[in-house]
Motif scaffolding. Structure first.
Motif, mmCIF file in Angstrom:
data_model
loop_
_atom_site.group_PDB
_atom_site.id
_atom_site.type_symbol
_atom_site.label_atom_id
_atom_site.label_comp_id
_atom_site.label_asym_id
_atom_site.label_seq_id
_atom_site.Cartn_x
_atom_site.Cartn_y
_atom_site.Cartn_z
ATOM 1 N N LEU A 1 -14.012 88.542 22.093
ATOM 2 C CA LEU A 1 -13.845 87.134 21.739
ATOM 3 C C LEU A 1 -12.634 86.958 20.829
ATOM 4 C CD1 LEU A 1 -16.222 86.577 23.300
ATOM 5 C CD2 LEU A 1 -17.534 86.030 21.256
ATOM 6 N N ALA B 1 -23.286 86.716 14.306
ATOM 7 C CA ALA B 1 -22.058 86.400 13.578
ATOM 8 C C ALA B 1 -21.617 84.972 13.854
ATOM 9 C CB ALA B 1 -20.950 87.378 13.980
ATOM 10 N N ARG C 1 -9.511 87.025 22.808
ATOM 11 C CA ARG C 1 -9.261 85.786 23.538
ATOM 12 C C ARG C 1 -8.674 84.718 22.637
ATOM 13 N NH1 ARG C 1 -12.956 84.866 28.373
ATOM 14 N NH2 ARG C 1 -11.805 86.770 28.743
ATOM 15 N N LEU C 2 -9.205 84.659 21.418
ATOM 16 C CA LEU C 2 -8.710 83.674 20.453
ATOM 17 C C LEU C 2 -7.269 83.980 20.068
ATOM 18 C CD1 LEU C 2 -11.059 81.997 20.395
ATOM 19 C CD2 LEU C 2 -11.810 82.987 18.258
ATOM 20 N N ASP D 1 -9.017 73.529 15.550
ATOM 21 C CA ASP D 1 -10.257 74.017 16.149
ATOM 22 C C ASP D 1 -10.212 75.538 16.305
ATOM 23 O OD1 ASP D 1 -12.161 74.845 17.986
ATOM 24 O OD2 ASP D 1 -12.127 72.986 19.083
ATOM 25 N N LEU D 2 -9.124 75.974 16.889
ATOM 26 C CA LEU D 2 -8.922 77.392 17.150
ATOM 27 C C LEU D 2 -8.930 78.194 15.850
ATOM 28 C CD1 LEU D 2 -8.457 78.677 19.866
ATOM 29 C CD2 LEU D 2 -6.013 78.453 19.527
ATOM 30 N N LEU E 1 -17.655 90.979 19.998
ATOM 31 C CA LEU E 1 -16.950 90.301 18.918
ATOM 32 C C LEU E 1 -15.446 90.533 19.058
ATOM 33 C CD1 LEU E 1 -18.228 88.588 16.806
ATOM 34 C CD2 LEU E 1 -18.304 90.522 15.254
ATOM 35 N N ALA F 1 -22.749 90.038 17.768
ATOM 36 C CA ALA F 1 -21.772 88.957 17.951
ATOM 37 C C ALA F 1 -22.449 87.595 17.851
ATOM 38 C CB ALA F 1 -21.072 89.111 19.297
ATOM 39 N N GLU G 1 -6.650 70.980 18.970
ATOM 40 C CA GLU G 1 -7.049 72.259 19.527
ATOM 41 C C GLU G 1 -6.693 73.390 18.569
ATOM 42 O OE1 GLU G 1 -8.254 72.564 22.781
ATOM 43 O OE2 GLU G 1 -7.994 74.670 23.237
ATOM 44 N N LEU H 1 -20.784 76.017 8.872
ATOM 45 C CA LEU H 1 -19.808 74.937 9.015
ATOM 46 C C LEU H 1 -20.496 73.623 9.340
ATOM 47 C CD1 LEU H 1 -17.137 76.932 11.015
ATOM 48 C CD2 LEU H 1 -16.822 75.929 8.756
ATOM 49 N N ALA I 1 -13.738 82.281 11.482
ATOM 50 C CA ALA I 1 -15.158 82.627 11.520
ATOM 51 C C ALA I 1 -15.361 84.023 12.086
ATOM 52 C CB ALA I 1 -15.911 81.603 12.368
ATOM 53 N N ILE I 2 -14.747 84.281 13.207
ATOM 54 C CA ILE I 2 -14.947 85.572 13.856
ATOM 55 C C ILE I 2 -14.313 86.695 13.065
ATOM 56 C CG2 ILE I 2 -14.276 86.931 15.868
ATOM 57 C CD1 ILE I 2 -15.070 84.771 17.617
ATOM 58 N N ILE J 1 -10.379 77.479 13.040
ATOM 59 C CA ILE J 1 -11.747 77.567 12.518
ATOM 60 C C ILE J 1 -12.500 78.715 13.171
ATOM 61 C CG2 ILE J 1 -13.981 76.414 12.459
ATOM 62 C CD1 ILE J 1 -12.522 73.764 12.214
ATOM 63 N N ALA J 2 -12.456 78.739 14.501
ATOM 64 C CA ALA J 2 -13.173 79.779 15.235
ATOM 65 C C ALA J 2 -12.624 81.159 14.890
ATOM 66 C CB ALA J 2 -13.065 79.522 16.736
ATOM 67 N N GLY K 1 -17.579 71.664 14.141
ATOM 68 C CA GLY K 1 -16.207 71.187 14.165
ATOM 69 C C GLY K 1 -15.250 72.018 14.980
ATOM 70 N N SER K 2 -15.774 72.963 15.720
ATOM 71 C CA SER K 2 -14.896 73.784 16.544
ATOM 72 C C SER K 2 -15.460 73.916 17.948
ATOM 73 C CB SER K 2 -14.727 75.165 15.926
ATOM 74 O OG SER K 2 -14.094 76.035 16.844
ATOM 75 N N ARG K 3 -14.780 73.274 18.879
ATOM 76 C CA ARG K 3 -15.235 73.373 20.264
ATOM 77 C C ARG K 3 -15.167 74.818 20.744
ATOM 78 N NH1 ARG K 3 -11.468 70.623 23.360
ATOM 79 N NH2 ARG K 3 -10.812 69.873 21.316
ATOM 80 N N TRP K 4 -14.178 75.537 20.255
ATOM 81 C CA TRP K 4 -14.037 76.940 20.649
ATOM 82 C C TRP K 4 -15.235 77.761 20.204
ATOM 83 C CZ3 TRP K 4 -11.332 79.958 23.762
ATOM 84 C CH2 TRP K 4 -10.172 79.426 24.351
ATOM 85 N N LEU K 5 -15.645 77.551 18.973
ATOM 86 C CA LEU K 5 -16.795 78.276 18.457
ATOM 87 C C LEU K 5 -18.011 78.011 19.344
ATOM 88 C CD1 LEU K 5 -16.807 80.158 16.114
ATOM 89 C CD2 LEU K 5 -17.558 78.314 14.624
ATOM 90 N N GLN L 1 -4.773 82.806 22.512
ATOM 91 C CA GLN L 1 -4.483 81.380 22.410
ATOM 92 C C GLN L 1 -3.545 81.086 21.241
ATOM 93 O OE1 GLN L 1 -5.398 78.792 24.264
ATOM 94 N NE2 GLN L 1 -6.713 79.866 25.722
ATOM 95 N N GLU M 1 -13.651 86.888 9.897
ATOM 96 C CA GLU M 1 -14.409 87.148 8.666
ATOM 97 C C GLU M 1 -15.610 88.037 8.943
ATOM 98 O OE1 GLU M 1 -15.599 84.325 5.608
ATOM 99 O OE2 GLU M 1 -14.159 82.903 6.438
ATOM 100 N N GLN M 2 -16.388 87.655 9.924
ATOM 101 C CA GLN M 2 -17.594 88.416 10.237
ATOM 102 C C GLN M 2 -17.264 89.823 10.707
ATOM 103 O OE1 GLN M 2 -20.453 87.911 9.460
ATOM 104 N NE2 GLN M 2 -21.080 85.766 9.581
ATOM 105 N N LEU N 1 -17.628 79.781 22.791
ATOM 106 C CA LEU N 1 -17.934 81.203 22.668
ATOM 107 C C LEU N 1 -19.433 81.414 22.530
ATOM 108 C CD1 LEU N 1 -15.089 81.728 22.807
ATOM 109 C CD2 LEU N 1 -15.020 82.391 20.407
ATOM 110 N N GLN O 1 -21.910 81.506 11.259
ATOM 111 C CA GLN O 1 -20.729 80.748 10.836
ATOM 112 C C GLN O 1 -20.793 79.309 11.306
ATOM 113 O OE1 GLN O 1 -18.662 81.391 8.745
ATOM 114 N NE2 GLN O 1 -18.073 83.551 8.669
#
Lengths: 235, 235
Positions: free
Chosen positions: B173, A104, B176-177, B97-98, B170, A101, B94, A112, B104-105, B100-101, A166-170, B180, B107-108, A173, A108
């Motif tokens: 996470l 991964a 959780r996303l 942002d969300l 993974l 995790a 937000e 970014l 990312a997750i 993007i995260a 660019g992602s606070r969430w990323l 949201q 995809e991986q 986590l 990313q």
DNA sequence: CACTTTCATTTTGTCGATAATTCATGCGAT
DNA sequence: ATCGCATGAATTATCGACAAAATGAAAGTG
């Protein structure tokens, strides 16, 4: 983050927490317990009885329970049915899982960040890379330099590289994952004097990032993390 | 998950929660409040006064506080100093942002799943893809098919594709996303009859996954998520 | 020897008290 | 006269002590 590995368990010496300014007791307890779990002062799978914690930290039962619930959601504490709380266990499976995790997300975030980072970001990466290099060299040289210093620099460098993703969430986590990994790091002493070429590893990463070579940076960071994992596992 | 958008706020009708079997009141409250936050029954930024919640759910203050602390760690509730709790706000920033995260997750996880998935995984993907296709078609045809059915199928399909990624973290996470994102989904009605070609989007993803074409699957899923985001934002 | 019942420990939930914060009101100043 | 500020009261969150429910173990019995 301060102490590396205090008298592990059975440390029933009272360590009362400061109520802190403008901070609720629950939060204070949360941070205190988290620190002690990560540092290993509270051993994995150790049961967390309220009464004992109450004596330890000098806090009433209610704030403690609330703090434990939050830690439970963070994955540092396990709560089972009506059987109370316990420090989350440490296992090899969990660790490889964690590494997957972590790689991964870091890959990313790095991609970014390289894509979107501006000049200020570049400067920050260069600056922290420079500082880390100094600490890396000092660590090799004196063998036992102030470790917390090196860790701070290491953490700062890696944080700087992904800061522009660019992602606070990323990033949140990522922080949670690092928190977990820190437990494994500190649990194993092997990592300390592992004679890996940190100077070059970090320098290569910094170079790739500053050259905006996302593929290479991504590959290097994955290698970097996996090497840490392998060393820690094999110890 | 059941009700899409009940009488939003000021719904002070008592909805007492069942203590559940072998489940603590705190957990029950946690699930109930989470459900109501995600469904929108508890509006964003709405203050969560203990006394009111106590009347609403028929639970004492302590379990409620503990549940709220956990929700706080999950990011669904905000807790400020000594000023009580409030439902986490919804903002465009937000949300991007969300997304993007999330991309990312996903995809991986998808890449890893394609790499490591076995025959059983393939079967599961094929099965859920088939079920989802049926629901997609039904949705197009009857316009207003049972939406919760479609959502369940959609969720099951996407879950199946990433199930073999090999990292529980993974997936946690990711969960959780999704939690949201669900809030934003339900907050905007626009998504409902958005005339996008879901049948083909999903079919293409399933095909790419089953062909083990990680690059294509990755690209498609990113596009899929971003399209959802764009539609939701533009509405 | 297995099963049941009882008892003790532990966890969880409720209640009341304390402390902080916010809102409203009144006073003073511009 | 209105705006800003300080003061006080009401509301609200936080905390610690008490009581109830549940779990686990041990002892007694079939």
């Amino acid at each position: 983050m301060e102490q590396i590995s205090p008298p592990l368990t059975s440390d029933d010496s009272a360590r009362p927490i400061s109520p802190a300014p403008g901070e609720t007791l629950t939060e204070a307890a949360y941070f205190a317990i988290r620190r002690d779990i990560i540092s290993g002062a509270l051993a994995p799978e150790e049961r967390l009885r309220i009464e004992r914690l109450s004596r330890l930290y000098g806090v009433g039962p209610t704030p403690l329970r609330e703090a434990l619930q939050r830690l439970c959601a963070a994955g540092l504490v396990h709560a089972s049915g009506n059987k109370g709380f316990a420090v989350a266990p440490l296992s090899m499976d969990e660790f490889t899982d964690l590494t997957i995790a972590r790689v991964a997300i870091e890959e990313q975030a790095l991609r970014l960040s390289i894509e979107h980072g501006d000049d200020a970001w570049e400067s920050q990466v260069a600056a922290t890379a420079y500082q880390l290099n100094k600490k890396d060299v000092a660590l090799i040289a004196s063998g036992e330099v102030a470790l917390s210093d090196w860790e701070a620099a290491n953490s700062a460098f890696h944080a700087a590289t992904v800061a522009a993703c660019g992602s606070r969430w990323l990033l949140t986590l990522r922080g949670r994952l690092n928190e977990q990994v820190e437990r494994y790091r500190l649990a194993s002493v092997a990592l300390r004097r592992a004679d890996r070429d940190l100077v070059h590893e970090h320098a290569d990463i910094a170079t790739a990032v500053l050259n905006r070579d996302a593929d290479r940076a991504s590959a290097l960071i994955a290698q970097h993390f996996r090497k840490t994992a392998t060393l820690l596992a094999g110890a």
